[in-house]
Design a protein around this motif. Structure first.
Motif: not given
Length: 158
Positions: A7-8, A14-15, A93-95, A106-109
């Protein structure tokens, strides 16, 4: 490979680009939002990133959805650059992917999380005191009779 590791890995594919500490600081300097999703014990132990919005993970989507009635005032539009920060860069990453699914494209971690930020020697402030309370009915105004939530900005460093 475990299911959560798969999943991670999918989330990170995808990110695409994840940011490092210096790039996260540049995003914040340019008006983007750093969002600290670590739980209170870690913030109390290690401190916070000055100016970061503190939103515990279980409230993230409600606070960052620009169309939601319970959004944080900082969640102004879907084009907002958002860097999600957890302790070591896994849960973030999941969030961040969840925020992308809400339309925050534009969300990333932060790769390596708060610990990478601290190792980079960037600003760390004390845990902010107090709690900001938001009315669940209005979602927008502080109220002494409303439920206390963890959404708040970390205090700027002196």
């Amino acid at each position: 490979m475990s299911a959560v590791d798969e999943l991670l890995a999918r989330a990170r594919r995808e990110l695409g680009h994840r940011v490092g500490p210096q790039e996260a600081a540049a995003v914040q300097e340019a008006g983007g939002l750093l969002v600290d999703i670590r739980y209170a014990e870690l913030r109390e132990r290690d401190g916070t990133i000055p100016g970061a919005l503190i939103v515990e993970r279980n409230e993230l989507e409600w606070r960052l959805d620009p169309t939601g009635e319970h959004r944080a005032p900082e969640a102004t539009h879907h084009d907002l650059p958002v860097v999600v920060i957890c302790n070591e860069g896994y849960a973030s990453s999941l969030a961040a992917l969840s925020l992308r699914h809400l339309g925050l494209h534009r969300a990333t971690d932060l790769a390596g999380g708060f610990q990478a930020w601290r190792r980079a020697g960037l600003g760390v402030g004390p845990h902010p005191s107090g709690r900001q309370c938001w009315s669940r009915s209005s979602g927008s105004s502080p109220s002494s009779s409303s439920a206390c939530l963890t959404t708040r900005r970390a205090s700027p460093s002196p």
